[in-house]
Design an enzyme around this catalytic site. Structure first.
Site, mmCIF file in Angstrom:
data_model
loop_
_atom_site.group_PDB
_atom_site.id
_atom_site.type_symbol
_atom_site.label_atom_id
_atom_site.label_comp_id
_atom_site.label_asym_id
_atom_site.label_seq_id
_atom_site.Cartn_x
_atom_site.Cartn_y
_atom_site.Cartn_z
ATOM 1 N N THR A 127 3.082 33.390 -66.963
ATOM 2 C CA THR A 127 3.564 33.528 -68.330
ATOM 3 C C THR A 127 4.533 32.421 -68.718
ATOM 4 O O THR A 127 5.346 31.974 -67.908
ATOM 5 C CB THR A 127 4.250 34.902 -68.523
ATOM 6 O OG1 THR A 127 4.844 34.973 -69.821
ATOM 7 C CG2 THR A 127 5.328 35.131 -67.490
ATOM 8 N N ASP A 128 4.407 31.984 -69.960
ATOM 9 C CA ASP A 128 5.373 31.027 -70.505
ATOM 10 C C ASP A 128 6.760 31.660 -70.530
ATOM 11 O O ASP A 128 6.902 32.877 -70.649
ATOM 12 C CB ASP A 128 4.996 30.654 -71.941
ATOM 13 C CG ASP A 128 3.853 29.652 -71.981
ATOM 14 O OD1 ASP A 128 3.645 28.957 -70.980
ATOM 15 O OD2 ASP A 128 3.171 29.581 -73.011
ATOM 16 N N LYS A 129 7.773 30.791 -70.446
ATOM 17 C CA LYS A 129 9.154 31.273 -70.564
ATOM 18 C C LYS A 129 9.535 31.474 -72.027
ATOM 19 O O LYS A 129 9.917 32.572 -72.437
ATOM 20 C CB LYS A 129 10.119 30.295 -69.899
ATOM 21 C CG LYS A 129 11.598 30.666 -70.090
ATOM 22 C CD LYS A 129 12.520 29.622 -69.480
ATOM 23 C CE LYS A 129 12.521 28.332 -70.242
ATOM 24 N NZ LYS A 129 13.136 28.449 -71.609
ATOM 25 N N LYS A 132 -0.927 23.339 -65.594
ATOM 26 C CA LYS A 132 -1.344 24.721 -65.853
ATOM 27 C C LYS A 132 -2.746 24.970 -65.323
ATOM 28 O O LYS A 132 -3.029 26.005 -64.717
ATOM 29 C CB LYS A 132 -1.291 25.031 -67.354
ATOM 30 C CG LYS A 132 0.107 25.330 -67.876
ATOM 31 C CD LYS A 132 0.044 25.930 -69.279
ATOM 32 C CE LYS A 132 1.408 26.435 -69.708
ATOM 33 N NZ LYS A 132 1.359 27.109 -71.022
ATOM 34 N N THR A 138 -0.899 32.376 -69.955
ATOM 35 C CA THR A 138 -0.526 32.255 -71.354
ATOM 36 C C THR A 138 -0.436 30.786 -71.745
ATOM 37 O O THR A 138 -0.212 29.918 -70.902
ATOM 38 C CB THR A 138 0.826 32.937 -71.637
ATOM 39 O OG1 THR A 138 1.856 32.230 -70.938
ATOM 40 C CG2 THR A 138 0.812 34.394 -71.193
#
Length: 802
Positions: free
Chosen positions: A296-298, A519, A536
């Site tokens: 997941t993105d931050k 990614k 994501t």
């Protein structure tokens, strides 16, 4: 460039042109309602029903004819309704995912649906947009366009003022203003990008269910042929035997299986959309249910994406206000992103900024890692930039000591959770000068730590993926209790062999300084380790990773290109949206699995009992009309399975054909034994007449069959939560009561009265409890073998509750 070209249209003129040119969409061939309905009267199954009806009319069995025709029309109606429901759900999802366009109307910029664009509209095309129509570029510096989907060109093509860009291509770099030249079917390639895929692609689950359907068809045909051969050898009436065989075949073949599957997924997708998560590929629901690794993105997912400005850190000789002012000049004022908004709010220089003219603006992108503007005031031009500190340091060509000083300050800010931007400006000789650092803080979401704990409790591992400094990532990870093992992406994704670093990748709690190409490598490495990976993303360069992931998730701020590549598009920020989506996907999977078990068990129960009764006892336990009634009464509750409450699996779920067949076969066998039990009681214990015996057996098959729906909807006792939804209970009980009244009062069969009917109900309930105990024993045995055999599965893969 003529000024009026970029002025845009008025709303009134746009409406007139929309009426003249039509919507910016391809004309779709729409099948009429009558054509769609007629489809359900044409095909192998309808043909068999129609032949059976013809035979009934030849035999002058008018009651049989009425029931068979009712079956034909009800089957067609049910199929039409299911297809209509699934089609409507997919259409609603397409509307929700419709691409937008930023257009200038009545002198103001606004976002509208791309389908409403008309020739002459002035539009803004920026990084990540899918070009919504054919456009001639009018203003701006440059635009890098990926036309590979249209022309096969592998590299982006640079476009400038006067060039044309075509519908369906993707803006990869820069941004420009252009004028729409053609829309819809008049575009150069005659098509636009289609973001939503219908339910035509088969998932692993669908293929497995279709295999089940084929197995049941073969079993049905084989057993019906055996009955036909036995009837021929016994010299039974040929026409009546053929009629019975056709009706038994139609009633046993799982005609509704694909429709129930589609509606279950479509109804689930509608529910997900209400939860702010839109499924762009229905079949990806299965992958969501089985996902056991989430990257997941931050920003915006673990954090609020509400940036606040810290204390400015100017370089020697620069005032703090001057630093913030230059940073504001390097920000977009008409459509600021989160970073620009924070800087503009902190600079407090609105009126002063108006004194400067922005001649050119290059927005931030994930490759250049900086935003740059060319600014003019009183005839003097200079350039300003803000971006990643290391990029700005390289731009200004600072010496070793200055570089070390900047790096030390960035590390100190990062340790406090601050994301830092470098700011620079050119002098009269066009040489860049470093002006200082601007720290920004994005606090974690209040519910993030609890959501991460709950998600881990569901059997998912979570890894943070961020382009920020590792110290920032570590600080945020510590606050949300994600773990502090943060790895710099370049440290594990180099040019050498990845296999040696795979344990470090799997063990990491997150990855920092991540570029888009990283990614893709993260997803591939985790998949190689045996995980079902969700990733994501929001940018155009995230598209390869989103496509490679088992579940690509476009976050709420995603570009058109990222949305097009994703399986799931979020319309609200935060990790909790993803967690709720996974729960819902697992519920959908449970509904489909429960239906598959029910269908196999029910077909096995009826067919084996019928075949054995005819072959061994030379007795037809039910009539052709009873079979038709049984099929009709079963169809009603089956339609409601999509709306039933379903348990949420505690771990990722994957399709396991072996255990589905085991559970279904055992439950079917129990049903066969129960049917022979009531058959023996009615015929040999009570010595009832053959017609009464058939009515008793019919009622038992009906009541027990509906109870099987309750039996297969969970893995525990039937009274365990979640309890059945009223939408399932009402049709189930109504059809059971209708069948009971038919048997008691002799509608289309011999009447048996309330005494025998109550006996059958009590008997069916007793065997229902026995079957429930057998089911629980099977699942507990399965859980035991699953736990013992866990080492046979690859890392991260979990054996599945079927």
């Amino acid at each position: 460039m003529p000024g009026n070209e970029t002025a845009g249209l008025s709303e009134a003129e746009a409406a007139r042109r929309l009426a003249q040119y039509g919507e910016n969409a391809l004309a779709e061939h729409r099948t009429s309602v009558l054509e769609r309905l007629a489809h359900f009267f044409w095909g192998p199954i309808p043909w068999m029903i129609e032949i059976a009806a013809t035979l009934s009319s030849l035999l002058k069995h008018w009651d049989d004819l009425a029931i068979i025709l009712a079956m034909l029309f009800i089957n067609a109606g049910v199929g039409f309704w299911q297809e209509f429901k699934a089609g409507n759900a997919i259409a609603l999802l397409q509307i929700r995912l419709a691409p937008k366009a930023r257009v200038k109307r009545d002198g103001a910029w606004k976002d509208i649906e791309a389908r409403l664009l008309v020739p002459g509209d002035v539009v803004l095309v920026k990084l990540g947009n899918i070009i919504p129509a054919d456009i001639r570029l009018l203003d701006g510096d440059y635009l890098g366009v990926d036309q590979s989907a249209l022309t096969g060109e592998s590299l982006p093509v640079d476009k400038r003022v006067g060039d044309d860009v075509y519908s369906g291509s993707i803006a990869k770099q820069g941004e420009m203003i252009g004028c729409v030249t053609a829309t819809g079917t008049s575009t150069y390639f005659g098509k636009t990008a289609r973001l939503v895929e219908g339910a035509k692609t088969e998932s692993h689950f669908q293929r497995a269910v279709i295999r089940i359907g084929n197995f049941l068809i073969l079993m049905t045909v084989g057993l019906v042929v055996m009955i036909g051969i036995a009837a021929f050898l016994r010299h039974d009436p040929l026409v009546e035997t053929l009629q019975f065989a056709l009706i038994l075949t139609v009633a046993s073949i799982p005609v509704a299986l694909p429709a129930v599957l589609s509606v279950t997924m479509a109804v689930g997708a509608e529910h997900l959309a209400r939860m702010r998560a839109i499924v762009s590929h229905l079949v990806s629901i299965e992958e969501m249910a089985g996902m056991n690794m989430l990257c997941t993105d931050k920003t915006g997912t673990l954090t609020k994406n509400e940036l606040t400005l810290g204390e400015a850190q100017p370089a020697a000789g620069t005032k703090p206000d001057d630093l913030l002012f230059v940073a504001a000049l390097a920000s977009r004022r008409d459509a600021p992103d989160a970073i620009d908004a924070a800087i503009l709010a902190g600079a407090h220089a609105g009126k002063e900024l108006d004194d400067y003219t922005v001649a050119a603006f290059h927005p931030f992108d994930s490759v250049a890692k900086r935003a740059e503007a060319e600014v003019e005031k009183q005839g003097k031009r200079f350039r300003v930039a803000k971006g990643a500190p290391q990029v700005i340091v390289d731009l200004c060509d600072l010496g070793p000591e200055d570089r070390k000083s900047v790096a030390t300050q960035v590390d100190a800010d990062a340790a406090k959770g601050f994301r830092t931007l470098g700011v620079a400006k050119t002098d009269e000789a066009a040489k860049w000068h470093f002006l200082g650092l601007v720290p920004l803080f994005d606090p974690p979401r209040e519910d993030c730590a609890e959501t991460i704990a709950a998600t881990r409790g569901m059997g998912l591992k979570i890894k943070m993926v961020t382009g920020d400094h590792e110290a920032i990532a570590r600080q945020i990870a510590r606050q949300v209790r994600l773990g502090e093992n943060i790895v710099v992406a370049d440290a594990v994704f180099g040019d050498d062999m990845l296999a040696d670093r795979l344990p470090a990748i799997v063990a990491a709690d997150g990855f920092a300084r991540v570029f888009p190409e990283h990614k893709f490598a993260i997803v591939k490495a985790l998949q190689d380790a045996g995980y079902i990976v969700g990733m994501t993303g929001d940018g155009v360069n995230d598209a390869p990773a989103l496509k490679q992931a088992d579940v690509g998730i476009a976050v709420s701020s995603a570009t058109d290109a990222a949305r097009a590549a994703a399986d799931l598009v979020l319309t609200a920020p935060g990790l909790s949206v993803i967690t709720r989506t996974i729960e819902q996907a697992r519920q959908i999977f449970e509904r489909m699995t429960g239906y598959a078990i029910y269908r196999i068990a029910e077909t096995t129960r009826v067919l084996l009992f019928m075949t054995a009764s005819i072959l061994i006892f030379d007795f037809y336990p039910v009539t052709a009309v009873m079979i038709v009634l049984l099929a009709l009464l079963n169809d009603v509750p089956i339609m409601m399975i999509a709306y039933d409450n379903a348990p949420v699996a505690l771990r990722p779920t994957r399709w396991d054909m072996r255990w589905v067949l085991v559970v279904a076969s055992v439950l079917g066998t129990v049903g066969v034994l129960a049917s022979f039990g009531i058959f023996w009681i009615a015929r040999d214990y009570f010595h009832l007449k053959p017609g009464i015996v058939q009515s008793v057996v019919f009622l038992k098959l009906l009541v027990a069959g509906h109870m099987t729906i309750y039996l297969t909807r969970n893995k525990g006792a039937v009274w365990e939560r979640p309890l059945p939804n009223w939408k399932l209970i009402v049709p189930c009980e109504c059809t059971q009561l209708a069948g009971t009244f038919a048997v008691v009062y002799g509608w289309f069969m011999a009447p048996i009265g309330w005494g025998l009917a109550l006996l059958v109900w009590v008997y069916a309930l007793g065997f229902f409890l026995i079957a429930s105990g057998v089911k629980i024993l099977i699942y507990r045995t399965f859980a035991h073998f699953r736990n013992e055999g866990a080492e046979d599965f690859p890392a991260g893969e979990t054996r599945v509750e079927a």
